[in-house]
Design a protein around this motif. Structure first.
Motif, PDB file in Angstrom:
ATOM      1  N   ARG A  69      43.220  41.493   2.676  1.00 22.75           N
ATOM      2  CA  ARG A  69      42.188  41.326   1.661  1.00 22.75           C
ATOM      3  C   ARG A  69      41.022  40.458   2.120  1.00 22.75           C
ATOM      4  NH1 ARG A  69      46.888  40.174  -1.089  1.00 22.75           N
ATOM      5  NH2 ARG A  69      46.289  37.973  -1.288  1.00 22.75           N
ATOM      6  N   ASN A  70      40.982  40.090   3.378  1.00 28.03           N
ATOM      7  CA  ASN A  70      39.912  39.216   3.851  1.00 28.03           C
ATOM      8  C   ASN A  70      38.579  39.961   3.938  1.00 28.03           C
ATOM      9  OD1 ASN A  70      41.490  36.755   4.574  1.00 28.03           O
ATOM     10  ND2 ASN A  70      42.497  38.164   5.985  1.00 28.03           N
ATOM     11  N   PRO A  71      37.514  39.437   3.324  1.00 27.47           N
ATOM     12  CA  PRO A  71      36.191  40.029   3.541  1.00 27.47           C
ATOM     13  C   PRO A  71      35.837  39.899   5.014  1.00 27.47           C
ATOM     14  CG  PRO A  71      36.010  37.909   2.420  1.00 27.47           C
ATOM     15  CD  PRO A  71      37.466  38.244   2.459  1.00 27.47           C
ATOM     16  N   THR A  72      35.549  41.015   5.658  1.00 30.74           N
ATOM     17  CA  THR A  72      35.400  41.032   7.118  1.00 30.74           C
ATOM     18  C   THR A  72      34.130  41.759   7.512  1.00 30.74           C
ATOM     19  OG1 THR A  72      37.802  41.001   7.409  1.00 30.74           O
ATOM     20  CG2 THR A  72      36.495  41.757   9.283  1.00 30.74           C
ATOM     21  N   LEU A  73      33.385  41.157   8.445  1.00 23.59           N
ATOM     22  CA  LEU A  73      32.171  41.764   8.973  1.00 23.59           C
ATOM     23  C   LEU A  73      32.390  42.079  10.439  1.00 23.59           C
ATOM     24  CD1 LEU A  73      29.227  42.592   8.495  1.00 23.59           C
ATOM     25  CD2 LEU A  73      28.548  40.249   9.080  1.00 23.59           C
ATOM     26  N   LEU A  74      32.282  43.354  10.798  1.00 20.12           N
ATOM     27  CA  LEU A  74      32.497  43.834  12.161  1.00 20.12           C
ATOM     28  C   LEU A  74      31.146  44.140  12.801  1.00 20.12           C
ATOM     29  CD1 LEU A  74      34.100  45.065  14.552  1.00 20.12           C
ATOM     30  CD2 LEU A  74      34.380  47.138  13.158  1.00 20.12           C
ATOM     31  N   TYR A  75      30.861  43.474  13.922  1.00 19.99           N
ATOM     32  CA  TYR A  75      29.579  43.616  14.595  1.00 19.99           C
ATOM     33  C   TYR A  75      29.764  44.300  15.942  1.00 19.99           C
ATOM     34  CZ  TYR A  75      25.143  42.359  16.822  1.00 19.99           C
ATOM     35  OH  TYR A  75      23.930  42.410  17.468  1.00 19.99           O
ATOM     36  N   GLY A  76      28.798  45.161  16.306  1.00 21.59           N
ATOM     37  CA  GLY A  76      28.853  45.816  17.616  1.00 21.59           C
ATOM     38  C   GLY A  76      27.478  46.214  18.110  1.00 21.59           C
ATOM     39  N   TYR A  77      27.403  46.529  19.390  1.00 18.16           N
ATOM     40  CA  TYR A  77      26.163  47.005  20.003  1.00 18.16           C
ATOM     41  C   TYR A  77      26.446  48.211  20.894  1.00 18.16           C
ATOM     42  CZ  TYR A  77      21.567  47.031  22.166  1.00 18.16           C
ATOM     43  OH  TYR A  77      20.317  47.416  22.610  1.00 18.16           O
ATOM     44  N   GLY A  78      27.097  48.000  22.015  1.00 18.39           N
ATOM     45  CA  GLY A  78      27.580  49.122  22.816  1.00 18.39           C
ATOM     46  C   GLY A  78      26.518  49.941  23.512  1.00 18.39           C
ATOM     47  N   GLY A  79      25.582  49.285  24.196  1.00 14.41           N
ATOM     48  CA  GLY A  79      24.568  50.039  24.926  1.00 14.41           C
ATOM     49  C   GLY A  79      23.846  49.187  25.946  1.00 14.41           C
ATOM     50  N   PHE A  80      23.187  49.863  26.876  1.00 15.44           N
ATOM     51  CA  PHE A  80      22.264  49.231  27.826  1.00 15.44           C
ATOM     52  C   PHE A  80      22.914  48.102  28.638  1.00 15.44           C
ATOM     53  CE2 PHE A  80      19.749  51.193  24.504  1.00 15.44           C
ATOM     54  CZ  PHE A  80      18.799  51.901  25.230  1.00 15.44           C
ATOM     55  N   GLU A  81      24.217  48.161  28.822  1.00 22.32           N
ATOM     56  CA  GLU A  81      24.969  47.178  29.611  1.00 22.32           C
ATOM     57  C   GLU A  81      24.845  45.758  29.053  1.00 22.32           C
ATOM     58  OE1 GLU A  81      25.941  46.383  34.350  1.00 22.32           O
ATOM     59  OE2 GLU A  81      24.360  47.791  33.801  1.00 22.32           O
ATOM     60  N   VAL A  82      24.633  45.636  27.739  1.00 28.13           N
ATOM     61  CA  VAL A  82      24.555  44.330  27.087  1.00 28.13           C
ATOM     62  C   VAL A  82      25.970  43.830  26.785  1.00 28.13           C
ATOM     63  CG1 VAL A  82      23.799  43.097  25.025  1.00 28.13           C
ATOM     64  CG2 VAL A  82      22.301  44.795  26.089  1.00 28.13           C
ATOM     65  N   ARG A 109      32.626  50.219  24.789  1.00 28.26           N
ATOM     66  CA  ARG A 109      31.978  50.797  25.965  1.00 28.26           C
ATOM     67  C   ARG A 109      30.503  51.098  25.682  1.00 28.26           C
ATOM     68  NH1 ARG A 109      36.512  55.245  27.362  1.00 28.26           N
ATOM     69  NH2 ARG A 109      36.815  55.002  25.100  1.00 28.26           N
ATOM     70  N   GLY A 110      29.723  51.014  26.725  1.00 28.86           N
ATOM     71  CA  GLY A 110      28.271  51.070  26.609  1.00 28.86           C
ATOM     72  C   GLY A 110      27.689  49.700  26.886  1.00 28.86           C
ATOM     73  N   GLY A 111      28.483  48.655  26.630  1.00 32.54           N
ATOM     74  CA  GLY A 111      28.100  47.302  26.981  1.00 32.54           C
ATOM     75  C   GLY A 111      28.423  47.010  28.440  1.00 32.54           C
ATOM     76  N   GLY A 112      28.266  45.747  28.821  1.00 32.55           N
ATOM     77  CA  GLY A 112      28.496  45.376  30.214  1.00 32.55           C
ATOM     78  C   GLY A 112      29.656  44.429  30.420  1.00 32.55           C
ATOM     79  N   GLU A 113      30.550  44.319  29.431  1.00 40.15           N
ATOM     80  CA  GLU A 113      31.610  43.318  29.488  1.00 40.15           C
ATOM     81  C   GLU A 113      32.525  43.472  30.701  1.00 40.15           C
ATOM     82  OE1 GLU A 113      30.369  43.537  25.171  1.00 40.15           O
ATOM     83  OE2 GLU A 113      30.694  44.959  26.810  1.00 40.15           O
ATOM     84  N   PHE A 114      32.709  44.699  31.163  1.00 43.12           N
ATOM     85  CA  PHE A 114      33.549  44.932  32.337  1.00 43.12           C
ATOM     86  C   PHE A 114      32.747  45.549  33.482  1.00 43.12           C
ATOM     87  CE2 PHE A 114      36.733  44.949  28.874  1.00 43.12           C
ATOM     88  CZ  PHE A 114      37.548  43.930  29.326  1.00 43.12           C
ATOM     89  N   PRO A 116      29.285  47.515  35.415  1.00 40.91           N
ATOM     90  CA  PRO A 116      28.537  48.763  35.240  1.00 40.91           C
ATOM     91  C   PRO A 116      29.397  49.942  34.784  1.00 40.91           C
ATOM     92  CG  PRO A 116      27.878  47.666  37.269  1.00 40.91           C
ATOM     93  CD  PRO A 116      29.067  46.916  36.750  1.00 40.91           C
ATOM     94  N   GLY A 117      30.645  49.975  35.198  1.00 41.82           N
ATOM     95  CA  GLY A 117      31.506  51.088  34.810  1.00 41.82           C
ATOM     96  C   GLY A 117      31.749  51.165  33.318  1.00 41.82           C
ATOM     97  N   TRP A 118      31.820  49.992  32.665  1.00 41.65           N
ATOM     98  CA  TRP A 118      32.021  49.943  31.208  1.00 41.65           C
ATOM     99  C   TRP A 118      30.800  50.501  30.495  1.00 41.65           C
ATOM    100  CZ3 TRP A 118      36.451  49.496  28.889  1.00 41.65           C
ATOM    101  CH2 TRP A 118      36.553  49.091  27.562  1.00 41.65           C
ATOM    102  N   HIS A 119      29.617  50.267  31.058  1.00 43.24           N
ATOM    103  CA  HIS A 119      28.378  50.812  30.514  1.00 43.24           C
ATOM    104  C   HIS A 119      28.299  52.310  30.754  1.00 43.24           C
ATOM    105  CE1 HIS A 119      23.847  51.510  31.290  1.00 43.24           C
ATOM    106  NE2 HIS A 119      24.046  51.616  29.999  1.00 43.24           N
ATOM    107  N   GLN A 120      28.529  52.722  31.992  1.00 45.85           N
ATOM    108  CA  GLN A 120      28.359  54.123  32.363  1.00 45.85           C
ATOM    109  C   GLN A 120      29.387  55.035  31.705  1.00 45.85           C
ATOM    110  OE1 GLN A 120      28.465  53.791  36.631  1.00 45.85           O
ATOM    111  NE2 GLN A 120      26.587  52.549  36.670  1.00 45.85           N
ATOM    112  N   ALA A 121      30.489  54.459  31.237  1.00 43.91           N
ATOM    113  CA  ALA A 121      31.522  55.270  30.577  1.00 43.91           C
ATOM    114  C   ALA A 121      31.039  55.840  29.252  1.00 43.91           C
ATOM    115  CB  ALA A 121      32.776  54.426  30.347  1.00 43.91           C
ATOM    116  N   LEU A 124      24.875  59.020  27.980  1.00 43.99           N
ATOM    117  CA  LEU A 124      24.510  60.426  27.860  1.00 43.99           C
ATOM    118  C   LEU A 124      25.582  61.233  27.124  1.00 43.99           C
ATOM    119  CD1 LEU A 124      22.982  60.767  31.455  1.00 43.99           C
ATOM    120  CD2 LEU A 124      21.753  60.456  29.294  1.00 43.99           C
ATOM    121  N   SER A 125      26.196  62.200  27.766  1.00 41.22           N
ATOM    122  CA  SER A 125      27.154  63.063  27.083  1.00 41.22           C
ATOM    123  C   SER A 125      28.424  62.332  26.667  1.00 41.22           C
ATOM    124  CB  SER A 125      27.523  64.250  27.982  1.00 41.22           C
ATOM    125  OG  SER A 125      28.127  63.812  29.181  1.00 41.22           O
ATOM    126  N   ASN A 126      28.622  61.106  27.161  1.00 38.54           N
ATOM    127  CA  ASN A 126      29.804  60.318  26.797  1.00 38.54           C
ATOM    128  C   ASN A 126      29.512  59.266  25.731  1.00 38.54           C
ATOM    129  OD1 ASN A 126      31.701  61.545  28.577  1.00 38.54           O
ATOM    130  ND2 ASN A 126      30.787  60.415  30.284  1.00 38.54           N
TER     131      ASN A 126
END
Length: 229
Positions: A69-82, A109-114, A116-121, A124-126
């Motif tokens: 029942r916790n009010p929860t805010l989920l944040y994400g970005y997932g792009g440009f290797e950020v 995925r789309g970010g850069g946490e792991f 360039p491969g995490w970004h490139q995964a 485009l079509s992925n």
């Protein structure tokens, strides 16, 4: 050596250390803007649609338990290797965390946490993999009873606005609220606005039929369906 540290509950601090010693001296630190007593941070992993383990941070308010029942805010970005590494926010801490809200940051995925491969995964079509990852984190929050769909909101801006827009249209049953900030929502025309043309390496060129074939499957504007709330 100089070491900069920061966390969701700790403001930025610059420390001086000496090789061979475990002690460090704090030279300067930003001020605190909320009381973090009793709050805690943990890292968990969700399993995405293709089996990939996706990490996310959970910032718990004082006294909160996994009761669904916790009010929860989920944040994400997932792009440009950020990379969304922990940061300190007086605003989030004061108006959300100290008021009983759970704050979650998804490292999709789309970010850069792991690297360039995490970004490139998720290029485009992925690109859909970013959205699958984000939905998987939401599902895990519900499965672990950190929250429920009735108490879960999602937030993202710019590329993150596209993220929450796409996931909202694809999985509306997972969320009760959506904060969609300065988003890209019409991917058929995004390359005609402002710096849009410079983002085609990330998303593709909608004027090319082969690119529009995969972009059209997630573009929020083109995928709104009648009768779906």
């Amino acid at each position: 050596y100089l070491l900069n540290t920061v966390g969701f509950l700790q403001p930025d601090a610059l420390q001086l250390g000496r090789v061979g010693s475990d002690e460090r001296q704090t030279l300067k630190a930003r001020p605190s803007f909320f009381k973090a007593d009793g709050m805690r941070v943990e890292q968990r992993f969700a399993t995405s649609k293709d089996g990939t383990k996706v990490p996310y941070f959970v910032v718990w308010p004082q006294g909160a338990t996994a009761n669904g029942r916790n009010p929860t805010l989920l944040y994400g970005y997932g792009g440009f290797e950020v990379s969304l590494t922990p940061w300190y926010s007086g605003g989030i801490g004061r108006v959300w965390g100290t008021q009983g809200g759970v704050y979650v940051v998804a490292n999709i995925r789309g970010g850069g946490e792991f690297g360039p491969g995490w970004h490139q995964a998720a290029l485009l079509s992925n690109k859909q993999k970013s959205y699958d990852d984000f939905a998987a984190v939401a599902e895990d929050l519900i499965r672990q009873k950190i929250t429920s769909a009735e108490h879960l909101g999602i937030e993202g801006g710019s590329n993150g606005g596209l993220l929450v827009g796409a996931v909202m249209v694809q999985r509306p049953e997972l969320f009760k609220a959506v904060v969609c900030q300065v988003p890209l929502l019409d991917m058929r025309r995004y390359h005609q606005l402002l710096a849009g043309a410079s983002w085609m390496a990330e998303y593709g060129n909608p004027d090319k039929p082969e690119d529009w074939a995969f972009m059209s499957r997630y573009s929020p504007y083109q995928n709104v369906k009648a009768g779906v709330k």
